[in-house]
Motif scaffolding. Structure first.
Motif, PDB file in Angstrom:
ATOM      1  N   ARG A   1       0.834  -1.205   0.000  1.00 45.71           N
ATOM      2  CA  ARG A   1       0.000   0.000   0.000  1.00 45.71           C
ATOM      3  C   ARG A   1       0.869   1.254   0.000  1.00 45.71           C
ATOM      4  N   GLU A   2       1.967   1.205   0.752  1.00 44.15           N
ATOM      5  CA  GLU A   2       2.857   2.361   0.819  1.00 44.15           C
ATOM      6  C   GLU A   2       3.504   2.638  -0.541  1.00 44.15           C
ATOM      7  N   ALA A   3       3.900   1.566  -1.237  1.00 47.46           N
ATOM      8  CA  ALA A   3       4.498   1.731  -2.565  1.00 47.46           C
ATOM      9  C   ALA A   3       3.482   2.295  -3.543  1.00 47.46           C
ATOM     10  N   TYR A   4       2.246   1.812  -3.446  1.00 50.56           N
ATOM     11  CA  TYR A   4       1.187   2.316  -4.322  1.00 50.56           C
ATOM     12  C   TYR A   4       0.933   3.789  -4.057  1.00 50.56           C
ATOM     13  N   ARG A   5       0.951   4.162  -2.762  1.00 52.33           N
ATOM     14  CA  ARG A   5       0.687   5.557  -2.420  1.00 52.33           C
ATOM     15  C   ARG A   5       1.773   6.472  -2.987  1.00 52.33           C
ATOM     16  N   LYS A   6       3.016   6.031  -2.884  1.00 57.05           N
ATOM     17  CA  LYS A   6       4.120   6.848  -3.401  1.00 57.05           C
ATOM     18  C   LYS A   6       4.048   7.004  -4.912  1.00 57.05           C
ATOM     19  N   GLN A   7       3.711   5.912  -5.608  1.00 51.10           N
ATOM     20  CA  GLN A   7       3.609   5.977  -7.064  1.00 51.10           C
ATOM     21  C   GLN A   7       2.468   6.883  -7.494  1.00 51.10           C
TER      22      GLN A   7
ATOM     23  N   THR B   1       2.764  10.374  -9.590  1.00 52.04           N
ATOM     24  CA  THR B   1       2.052  10.524 -10.857  1.00 52.04           C
ATOM     25  C   THR B   1       1.222  11.798 -10.877  1.00 52.04           C
ATOM     26  N   PHE B   2       0.544  12.090  -9.774  1.00 56.07           N
ATOM     27  CA  PHE B   2      -0.368  13.250  -9.738  1.00 56.07           C
ATOM     28  C   PHE B   2       0.264  14.456  -9.046  1.00 56.07           C
ATOM     29  N   ASN B   3       1.585  14.451  -8.962  1.00 51.61           N
ATOM     30  CA  ASN B   3       2.307  15.596  -8.419  1.00 51.61           C
ATOM     31  C   ASN B   3       1.826  15.945  -7.015  1.00 51.61           C
ATOM     32  N   MET B   4       1.735  14.927  -6.164  1.00 56.53           N
ATOM     33  CA  MET B   4       1.241  15.130  -4.797  1.00 56.53           C
ATOM     34  C   MET B   4       2.367  15.071  -3.771  1.00 56.53           C
ATOM     35  N   ASN B   5       3.583  15.246  -4.221  1.00 59.85           N
ATOM     36  CA  ASN B   5       4.717  15.222  -3.299  1.00 59.85           C
ATOM     37  C   ASN B   5       5.057  16.609  -2.769  1.00 59.85           C
ATOM     38  N   ARG B   6       4.123  17.507  -2.958  1.00 62.22           N
ATOM     39  CA  ARG B   6       4.366  18.857  -2.449  1.00 62.22           C
ATOM     40  C   ARG B   6       4.176  18.896  -0.925  1.00 62.22           C
TER      41      ARG B   6
END
Length: 456
Positions: A72-78, A82-87
């Motif tokens: 689940r954690e890997a999926y969340r990071k991907q 993808t949707f530029n949510m690492n802000r």
């Protein structure tokens, strides 16, 4: 509710004061003033992302088991990547600077299509730049009475006389006037060197002349039984076509000049053209036939068999033109009962395209510098038509002749076209424009005696 708050006076006052303040901040954003207040810029904020960040963080604290799975954690990071949510920021206080053009891939840039500057459209004069009288020009579709040599001298047969017009200075001279029982002149063709010229006659003979000394070199006899209306050169080989349907290769260097014969036409041969490589010969006749002959198949012992026979035209085939940029492409034009321009692959014999021009096609010329084809016509407009190849869209129609434009010839530089018509005029058209001048290669400066070994 928001709707109730917008109705209160205090709320109205706040709303009114926000927009002027926003404008004022925009006006003073580079100033040191107002730096004690940080008001988020709503237009630069992503509220959906902010809501997601706030609620997901709360869910993670309430249900730690939901985030404990490695998958689940890997999926969340991907998904976040993808949707530029690492802000990390939720509030935005100013607009983002515009994206640099260098960061945009070339294939998606709006300027990518403008990298290659559009070529300016060439101006094509609609009238001839010069007109000369051509009295006694024989109005006969099957003859070939005009040619422009490599030395920039134009030859034209008027009745029984061949005249030479020097394009460099405009001087006119008479080459020969044949006797009445031999004439009129039925064809003229310059040799590749621009000095010697072949003259076909009504009595079946062909004369070879030296234009510099106005001297008759030799007369070719015994090949044809009637007038010779078509001529073309292939190095030292002069190919002649006659009213008798015969095509003969004459080696002008030897006494027994007939070296090969081509038999395939049943009526007068009115068009002959060798390809630029000299490997293939195209012939057209009054029998509506087009033949392609291969030089390698020529035989001195028996008549040579044609490589291809095309029967698509429904009238005499006189206009022939080999393409300068595709060696196996041939354009042909049909007479008054056909009115078409056809394109052929001479390797396979296939007809690639056919265009109905609406009038008799008398002559064809390719532009040496652009992918264009020029055709001359008869009734009703007696015009020259410039076509774009391969779309065959009309670029220009040049009018001025009052009778069918029987003959065309191209200047050595490929820019000017001369046309002769039954109205007894010779017109010059700047239809193909001026070719682009290539930049001279930089000179390589070498030391004197550089090829000698140095003494050390």
């Amino acid at each position: 509710m928001d709707t109730g708050a917008m109705n209160s006076p205090a709320s109205s006052t706040k709303t009114k004061s926000r927009f002027p303040l926003h404008d004022q901040l925009l006006q003073k954003r580079n100033s040191r003033e107002n730096l004690d207040r940080f008001i988020p810029n709503r237009s630069a904020m992503d509220f959906d992302y902010a809501l997601t960040m706030l609620t997901e963080a709360k869910k993670g604290k309430e249900n730690p088991a939901l985030t404990s799975s490695p998958a689940r954690e890997a999926y969340r990071k991907q998904l976040a990547e993808t949707f530029n949510m690492n802000r990390t920021r939720i509030l935005a206080f100013k607009n983002k600077p515009p994206t640099s053009l260098d960061a945009i891939p070339q294939e998606f840039s709006s300027t990518a299509h403008q990298v290659k500057a559009a070529k300016p459209r060439r101006h094509i004069p609609q009238t001839s730049e010069r007109t000369l009288d051509a009295p006694d020009l024989v109005d006969d579709y099957y003859l070939n009475l005009l040619d422009w040599g490599s030395s920039n001298v134009l030859s034209i047969a008027l009745g029984s006389t061949v005249y030479l017009w020097d394009a460099s200075d405009g001087n006119t001279s008479e080459l020969v006037t044949v006797d009445e029982e031999m004439g009129p002149v039925t064809s003229v063709k310059w040799a590749p060197d621009g000095r010697y010229i072949a003259v076909g006659l009504n009595n079946s003979e062909v004369q070879l002349w030296d234009s510099t000394s106005n001297r008759l070199l030799r007369t070719l006899k015994g090949g044809h039984g009637s007038r010779v209306g078509a001529l073309d050169w292939n190095s030292h080989i002069l190919t002649t076509g006659g009213m008798d349907g015969q095509i003969i290769n004459n080696d002008v260097r030897v006494r027994s000049h007939i070296v090969e014969t081509y038999q395939g036409h049943h009526q007068e041969v009115c068009g002959l053209k060798w390809s630029a490589s000299g490997s293939q010969l195209a012939s057209g006749g009054n029998d509506n036939l087009l033949h392609i002959w291969d030089r390698s198949m020529a035989s001195s012992n028996s008549p040579t068999q044609y490589l291809h026979r095309m029967e698509d035209h429904t009238a005499a085939v006189k206009a022939l033109a080999w393409c300068p940029f595709q060696s196996n492409l041939l354009a042909t034009g049909g007479g008054g009962g056909d009115r078409t321009i056809k394109f052929w692959n001479t390797h396979t014999g296939a007809c690639l395209n056919s265009i109905d021009t609406g009038s008799q096609v008398c002559a064809l010329l390719w532009n040496k510098n652009e992918r264009e084809l020029l055709s001359s016509h008869g009734f009703t407009q007696n015009q020259l038509t410039l076509w774009k190849y391969p779309s065959m869209v009309k670029i220009a129609e040049l009018t001025g002749h009052t009778s069918r434009v029987l003959f065309m010839a191209q200047s050595p530089d490929g820019c000017t076209v001369a046309s002769a018509a039954g109205d007894e005029t010779l017109r010059f058209w700047n239809v193909f424009g001026t070719p682009e001048v290539a930049k001279p290669a930089p000179k390589i400066v070498t030391e004197p005696f550089a090829h000698l070994n140095r003494i050390r």
